[in-house]
Motif scaffolding. Structure first.
Motif, PDB file in Angstrom:
ATOM      1  N   LEU A 386       0.826  -1.216   0.000  1.00  0.00           N
ATOM      2  CA  LEU A 386       0.000   0.000   0.000  1.00  0.00           C
ATOM      3  C   LEU A 386       0.857   1.262   0.000  1.00  0.00           C
ATOM      4  N   ALA A 387       2.106   1.118   0.412  1.00  0.00           N
ATOM      5  CA  ALA A 387       2.999   2.290   0.506  1.00  0.00           C
ATOM      6  C   ALA A 387       4.415   1.872   0.142  1.00  0.00           C
ATOM      7  N   GLY A 495      -1.697   7.818  -8.878  1.00  0.00           N
ATOM      8  CA  GLY A 495      -1.753   6.399  -9.196  1.00  0.00           C
ATOM      9  C   GLY A 495      -1.035   5.487  -8.237  1.00  0.00           C
ATOM     10  N   GLY A 496      -0.713   5.972  -7.038  1.00  0.00           N
ATOM     11  CA  GLY A 496      -0.133   5.089  -6.038  1.00  0.00           C
ATOM     12  C   GLY A 496      -1.094   3.974  -5.675  1.00  0.00           C
ATOM     13  N   PRO A 497      -0.613   2.894  -5.063  1.00  0.00           N
ATOM     14  CA  PRO A 497      -1.479   1.745  -4.760  1.00  0.00           C
ATOM     15  C   PRO A 497      -2.711   2.085  -3.939  1.00  0.00           C
ATOM     16  N   SER A 521      -4.302  -9.881  -3.989  1.00  0.00           N
ATOM     17  CA  SER A 521      -3.271 -10.548  -4.777  1.00  0.00           C
ATOM     18  C   SER A 521      -2.622  -9.580  -5.762  1.00  0.00           C
ATOM     19  N   ALA A 522      -1.388  -9.894  -6.133  1.00  0.00           N
ATOM     20  CA  ALA A 522      -0.677  -9.068  -7.104  1.00  0.00           C
ATOM     21  C   ALA A 522      -1.419  -9.038  -8.441  1.00  0.00           C
ATOM     22  N   GLN A 523      -2.043 -10.152  -8.802  1.00  0.00           N
ATOM     23  CA  GLN A 523      -2.789 -10.192 -10.070  1.00  0.00           C
ATOM     24  C   GLN A 523      -3.989  -9.261 -10.036  1.00  0.00           C
ATOM     25  N   ALA A 526      -2.808  -5.670 -10.258  1.00  0.00           N
ATOM     26  CA  ALA A 526      -2.440  -5.336 -11.640  1.00  0.00           C
ATOM     27  C   ALA A 526      -3.687  -5.073 -12.489  1.00  0.00           C
ATOM     28  N   ALA A 527      -4.732  -5.856 -12.279  1.00  0.00           N
ATOM     29  CA  ALA A 527      -5.968  -5.655 -13.040  1.00  0.00           C
ATOM     30  C   ALA A 527      -6.613  -4.317 -12.686  1.00  0.00           C
ATOM     31  N   ARG A 528      -6.606  -3.978 -11.419  1.00  0.00           N
ATOM     32  CA  ARG A 528      -7.172  -2.691 -11.003  1.00  0.00           C
ATOM     33  C   ARG A 528      -6.350  -1.523 -11.569  1.00  0.00           C
ATOM     34  N   ARG A 529      -5.042  -1.694 -11.611  1.00  0.00           N
ATOM     35  CA  ARG A 529      -4.205  -0.624 -12.154  1.00  0.00           C
ATOM     36  C   ARG A 529      -4.497  -0.404 -13.634  1.00  0.00           C
ATOM     37  N   ALA A 530      -4.694  -1.473 -14.354  1.00  0.00           N
ATOM     38  CA  ALA A 530      -4.982  -1.353 -15.787  1.00  0.00           C
ATOM     39  C   ALA A 530      -6.295  -0.612 -16.029  1.00  0.00           C
ATOM     40  N   ALA A 531      -7.216  -0.689 -15.060  1.00  0.00           N
ATOM     41  CA  ALA A 531      -8.527  -0.039 -15.220  1.00  0.00           C
ATOM     42  C   ALA A 531      -8.561   1.367 -14.632  1.00  0.00           C
TER      43      ALA A 531
END
Length: 577
Positions: A386-387, A495-497, A521-523, A526-531
């Motif tokens: 998260l940080a 765009g930080g976590p 999960s990391a997956q 990653a999916a949330r970041r792409a959106a």
């Protein structure tokens, strides 16, 4: 030490030459009633005064400037009072932090552009100290810092009140329905009884202590109460010493060393310092070319207990008590070999000189290392998914039950949304909930406002709860307290976590392990970041636009990138012709 000659004074470039340009300088000085005897062969000392009718903490600065002038004249110098940004914590919106760098730029350019040889910096309220120091360090002229001093302790119904800290406490009690409107108004009228900055160990008292530990104040100056007559005498002494520093060519690079910075961090941790200290310490150190990091701060904090029993980390005592117990010199004596006692100060002498003579008159206010208020330093640095670049928490001022905690996130994207949640007595949550505010960082705030002590939900207050885990990319007042995780970097707005956290996700805080994670999960991350879609900038013109384009993140001190020492060459001296 070789004494500087009168012809080597920087101000002589303006006043000494027999040419038309210097004729103009001299004639305009004479327009103000001055004569050659005022400046000829004498150091000109700038008094950078942050007095303002919008700055209650500095209302005594008109008077103190006169005492500084007296000291400058006594030492054979010429005073030149120059106003600079007051950075009022009380009235400046959206947050004074937005304008710290503007004030630092003002200080740097004022010193560079005027015919001055050295300076006395007048500050005290939260951001004024780092702004003045940052600017003066970059300007490179001999200077020392004159702190405003804490106000008198507050009073209501026979109880001592601490500014900020007791405001938050009684506000929660009012929202819980345990005090009346009349009592609340009594607190309002009694919590700030004199000029001077907050008398708790908030950001103001923390930063003035840091300034002294850096070697930038006269010994013992940082904790003298503002209304005390000793404060006026100290102001005059600042004026005298500033003149001597010019003759000695005692520039800031000789004072602001790595040893001095480590002393400042150690003292900050021992005082139970404000979380804001981390951002300002990093920014000031970087202006001096010292790469202070969050890891350095955390490492020193691990081995430096809190020994100042002053609110909000301590119990009961306030800055008046701290001063009369012996003040910062007594605390530094208790720290002993944890400090680099050979570091040179603005006196030209080591910071440890005369420290053996300091006395601790109340070992409950200034504790020995064997009986600390808290076994580690005031602050802890957390990292995790998260940080990744760090977050900050103040374990000394939170409920120990939350040192290790996992709970479901309840996320607000704005302060208005947060207020609606905490005032809704029927909003689903429990004491285990992790209350989250995002988009409140350097760019998202804008300016990283002090929203990080998120209000306790009214429903939990009425159930008797007074703390819970709260998480944000904002700051909080140094007078605040509670299980508040702050300065999450990178911030959500860029765009930080934290931008990817959702209500219902589990968040784990591990203070002993220095971890902060969302149990996702990391997956999935990653999916949330792409959106994720970046929000528009807060400003499109003016200073705000410049701030948004150039401000660095909290772990870098929130300075402007173009003001770093590694950004291009040094600024040139102004042309006089």
């Amino acid at each position: 030490m070789t004494k500087k000659r009168p012809q080597d004074l920087r101000s002589a470039r303006w006043f000494a030459p027999d040419d038309l340009r210097s004729f103009g300088h001299r004639s305009r000085a004479m327009q103000m009633g001055l004569s050659r005897e005022d400046w000829e062969g004498k150091p000109v000392i700038a008094i950078l005064n942050t007095w303002s009718e919008a700055q209650p903490c500095h209302m005594h600065f008109r008077d103190r400037a006169e005492f500084i002038k007296k000291g400058i004249l006594q030492a054979g110098g010429m005073p030149m009072e120059i106003p600079t940004h007051s950075l009022s914590e009380s009235f400046l919106k959206p947050t004074s932090m937005l304008y710290r760098n503007l004030a630092a730029m003002d200080v740097e350019e004022q010193l560079r552009a005027h015919p001055v040889d050295g300076a006395v910096l007048m500050g005290g309220c939260d951001k004024s100290t780092p702004a003045l120091v940052m600017g003066a360090v970059s300007a490179g002229l001999p200077f020392l810092y004159m702190p405003a001093g804490p106000m008198l302790r507050g009073n209501f119904a026979g109880q001592a009140l601490g500014s900020g800290t007791d405001g938050w406490k009684y506000w929660d009690e009012r929202r819980a329905g345990t005090i009346t409107d009349e009592q609340w108004h009594g607190v309002e009228g009694g919590i700030a009884r004199s000029y001077g900055h907050c008398m708790t160990m908030g950001t103001a008292s923390t930063m003035t202590a840091i300034a002294e530990a850096l070697g930038l104040c006269l010994p013992g100056a940082s904790s003298i109460p503002a209304p005390d007559a000793g404060h006026q005498r100290m102001a005059a002494a600042c004026g005298r010493r500033a003149v001597e520093m010019v003759w000695e060519d005692l520039t800031p690079d000789k004072v602001l060393t790595e040893a001095a910075v480590r002393n400042a961090v150690t003292v900050a941790m021992a005082t139970g310092c404000s979380t804001n200290a981390i951002i300002h310490l990093i920014a000031m150190a970087r202006r001096a070319g010292i790469a202070l990091t969050l890891a350095d701060l955390d490492a020193i904090g691990r081995t430096t207990p809190v020994i100042a029993n002053v609110r909000p980390s301590g119990q009961g005592y306030l800055m008046e008590d701290f001063y009369y117990a012996g003040g910062l010199r007594a605390l530094m004596k208790e720290l002993g070999d944890k400090l680099h006692l050979g570091a040179i100060t603005v006196t030209g002498r080591p910071i440890g000189e005369g420290l053996d003579e300091a006395q601790n008159f109340n070992p409950d206010v200034i504790r020995p290392l064997s009986n600390p208020v808290y076994h580690e330093g005031s602050l802890a640095v957390l990292k995790g998914n998260l940080a990744p670049d760090g977050a900050v928490i103040k374990p000394a001022a939170m409920t120990p039950d939350f040192y290790s905690h996992t709970g479901p996130a309840l996320v607000a994207d704005s302060y208005d949304e947060l207020k609606a949640i905490v005032d809704d007595e029927h909003h689903p949550m429990t004491p285990d909930t992790v209350l989250v505010l995002r988009n409140a960082g350097p760019q998202g705030g804008p300016g990283m406002p002090e929203w990080g002590m998120l209000p306790m939900p009214r429903a939990l207050l009425k159930q008797g709860h007074r703390d819970m885990v709260r998480l944000s990319d904002a700051r909080m007042s140094g007078t605040s307290y509670g299980a508040c995780i702050l300065h999450v970097a990178p911030e959500a707005y860029i765009g930080g976590p934290l931008a990817l956290l959702k209500t219902g996700d589990s968040v784990t805080l591990d203070v002993p392990g220095r971890r902060l994670d969302m149990e996702v999960s990391a997956q999935e991350i990653a999916a949330r970041r792409a959106a994720w879609t970046p929000p528009p900038p807060r400003y499109e013109r003016g200073y705000g636009a410049m701030f948004a384009r150039h401000v660095e993140q909290a772990d870098k001190g929130c300075d402007f990138d173009f003001l770093r020492t590694d950004y291009g060459g040094p600024a040139p001296e102004p042309e006089i012709h």
